[in-house]
Structure formats: C-alpha cells, structure tokens
Enzyme design. Structure first.
Site, short mmCIF file in Angstrom:
data_model
loop_
_atom_site.label_atom_id
_atom_site.label_comp_id
_atom_site.label_asym_id
_atom_site.label_seq_id
_atom_site.Cartn_x
_atom_site.Cartn_y
_atom_site.Cartn_z
N ASN A 10 -23.47 -36.64 -59.95
CA ASN A 10 -22.49 -36.64 -58.85
C ASN A 10 -22.58 -38.01 -58.19
O ASN A 10 -23.52 -38.28 -57.46
CB ASN A 10 -22.82 -35.53 -57.84
N LYS A 12 -20.72 -39.18 -55.92
CA LYS A 12 -20.23 -39.18 -54.54
C LYS A 12 -19.21 -40.31 -54.36
O LYS A 12 -18.41 -40.56 -55.27
CB LYS A 12 -21.41 -39.32 -53.57
N HIS A 96 -19.37 -28.58 -52.81
CA HIS A 96 -20.57 -29.38 -52.53
C HIS A 96 -20.88 -29.34 -51.03
O HIS A 96 -19.95 -29.31 -50.21
CB HIS A 96 -20.35 -30.83 -52.99
N GLU A 98 -21.68 -31.54 -48.99
CA GLU A 98 -21.07 -32.61 -48.19
C GLU A 98 -19.61 -32.27 -47.87
O GLU A 98 -19.10 -32.64 -46.81
CB GLU A 98 -21.20 -33.96 -48.92
N GLU A 168 -28.35 -26.08 -54.47
CA GLU A 168 -28.66 -27.35 -53.84
C GLU A 168 -29.11 -27.11 -52.40
O GLU A 168 -28.26 -27.00 -51.48
CB GLU A 168 -27.43 -28.25 -53.84
N GLY A 174 -30.34 -35.99 -51.01
CA GLY A 174 -30.38 -37.38 -50.54
C GLY A 174 -31.52 -37.66 -49.57
O GLY A 174 -31.52 -38.70 -48.91
N SER A 214 -32.46 -34.41 -54.76
CA SER A 214 -33.45 -35.46 -55.01
C SER A 214 -34.14 -35.34 -56.37
O SER A 214 -35.34 -35.57 -56.48
CB SER A 214 -34.48 -35.50 -53.87
C1 PEP Z 1 -25.98 -34.19 -54.93
O1 PEP Z 1 -25.22 -35.04 -54.49
O2 PEP Z 1 -25.52 -33.14 -55.40
C2 PEP Z 1 -27.43 -34.43 -54.88
C3 PEP Z 1 -28.22 -33.50 -55.29
O3 PEP Z 1 -27.84 -35.66 -54.37
P1 PEP Z 1 -29.31 -36.32 -54.50
O4 PEP Z 1 -29.74 -36.15 -55.95
O5 PEP Z 1 -29.14 -37.72 -54.11
O6 PEP Z 1 -30.22 -35.53 -53.60
#
Ligand code: PEP
Length: 250
Positions: A10, A12, A96, A98, A168, A174, A214
């Site tokens: 992803n 973003k 997601h 976000e 998630e 992040g 992460s």
């Molecule tokens: C994501 O954007 O779905 C995500 C898991 O981000 P990150 O790996 O940076 O935590």
C-alpha cells in the site's frame, strides 16, 4: 487446501509516475520467478496506468487503494470498479483505517464499496482493526466482529469469492509498533470465526486474512510463519524495491 499467501504493497500517497516506473524497473528482477506468494502493488490512482504497464507480463498484480460503489456519476474525486477494470486492475483495498480516520469512511460505506468491488470481480482487501483505546479497554474482539459483520452485510458467500481481509491494528500502522505474531494470530482467529458465522465454515477456512502494521523485512518471517496469517499488507516498507522484495521473500 493451503491458502496461498498474498503480499500487498500500500503506497498510500507516495510516488509519481516516474518514480513508479523506477520502482518496477528495480523491483521486478528481485521477485522474478517467485510463485510461492501472490504479489500486489497498490499505488495512488495517478500511477495505476504506469504501474500496470510496467508490471505487464510479470508475476506482480496491480491494485487500487479505494473504489466507489457506483459505476459512474457526479462523485468528484472518486473512481469506480468499472474504471479500474478498464485499466486492467485486478485488486483493490477497501476501508483502510486512514480512509476511516481522515475521510469519513464508515462501516456502511465500506460495505457499499466492498459489495461493488466484489461484484465487479476485483480481489478486495477489506481492512479492519482496532485503535489503541479499544485494545486497552478489552474491546478488540467486539470491534473486529462489528467491522466484519457490517462490511459483509448482504454479501453472499458466492459473491465473496474474491474477498480478502486485512487485520490492521491502527496503533501499529506507520508507528514502528508491530503486533506480536501470537496477538495477530488471535485477532485473525476472531475474524475467521466471524466469517464462518456469515459465510459458512468452508468459506472461512479458505479465506485469506492478511496482517498489516509496520511489517518490515526483519519481522516478516516470524509473522508469516503463523498458520493464521495468510500474507501482509505493507505500507512504509513497500516503497523501497529492495525492502519490499525482502518481505515478499521472507
Ligand atoms: C498500511 O498502510 O496498510 C500499513 C500497514 O502501513 P505500515 O506498514 O507503514 O504500518
């Protein structure tokens, strides 16, 4: 039947078309011939055509980060499933955190997007996960169950054939904090039980549930070795071709 793992990037709101071209130039040789896992890259919409062209004929599929529920109309800033299909896009992320956090996405709009994506035949990665306060208040299981039930509302097992769920935990996205493999596996088991309630046991046993939060080259193999974890949704660490390739090859 064993579930084939899916490793999804992803991106973003990162990378221009030129940077997308450069990524694929460097990434594809690193994963060429890799058939153990399904590999997907989800760039911003502006890069979809470039990504699709760059990955053509390779073992890497391209996905979008969002999709609208209507085929077309006066919905400024949105993209429909039909438009994604016209470009050769095969996957999409829905719900997601976000989008939920910053753009007013609700359980109901997640359901509408998911339904439209599945009906169009897109492999749809539906994201669920608790925020820190919910985990600390012991509400994780309730939140996951609610998000799943609402997201799956009025979708039949037949229509859900291309459904993938991504667990998630919002506190791990992040932040550099990762759920332990055991903790992630527990949450995945809750999601699988909920999927069994809605779609039946057979469907649930074949459902792929990804972990996201992460994921890095250093923790990918301990997460992926959990039987309950069927792949990863990777944000930050997917932007660099070497780092994402290392995760794919965990
Ligand atoms: C994501 O954007 O779905 C995500 C898991 O981000 P990150 O790996 O940076 O935590």
């Amino acid at each position: 039947m064993p579930r084939k793992k899916l490793i999804a990037a992803n991106w973003k709101m990162y990378k221009t078309p030129d940077q997308t071209r450069d990524f694929f130039r460097d990434f594809l040789p690193l994963v060429s011939g890799h058939t153990r896992d399904e590999i997907v890259v989800c760039p911003p919409d502006i890069d979809l055509a470039t990504a699709h062209g760059s990955a053509k004929g390779s073992n890497v599929a391209i996905g979008a980060q969002n999709v609208h529920w209507k085929p077309e109309g006066a919905f400024t800033g949105e993209t429909s499933a039909a438009m994604l299909l016209a470009l050769g896009i095969t996957h999409v992320i829905v719900g997601h955190s976000e989008r939920r956090q910053y753009f007013g996405e609700t359980d109901d709009t997640v359901n509408m997007r998911l339904k439209a994506a599945l009906e169009a035949g897109l492999t749809s990665i539906c994201c669920v996960g608790e925020v820190l306060e919910e985990r600390e208040s012991g509400l994780t299981d309730d939140v996951l169950r609610r998000q799943c039930v609402r997201a799956f509302h009025t979708i039949s097992a037949k229509k859900a054939a291309k459904l993938v769920v991504a667990y998630e935990p919002v506190w791990a996205i992040g932040t550099g904090k990762t759920a332990t493999p055991e903790l992630a596996a527990e949450a995945h088991a809750v999601i699988r039980r909920e999927a069994a309630e809605v779609f039946g046991d057979e469907f649930a046993s074949g459902l792929r549930i990804l972990y996201g939060g992460s994921v890095k080259p250093e923790n990918a193999s301990s997460l992926m070795s959990q039987e309950e974890i069927d792949g990863a949704l990777v944000g930050g660490a997917s932007l660099d071709p070497k780092s994402f390739a290392a995760i794919v090859k965990y």
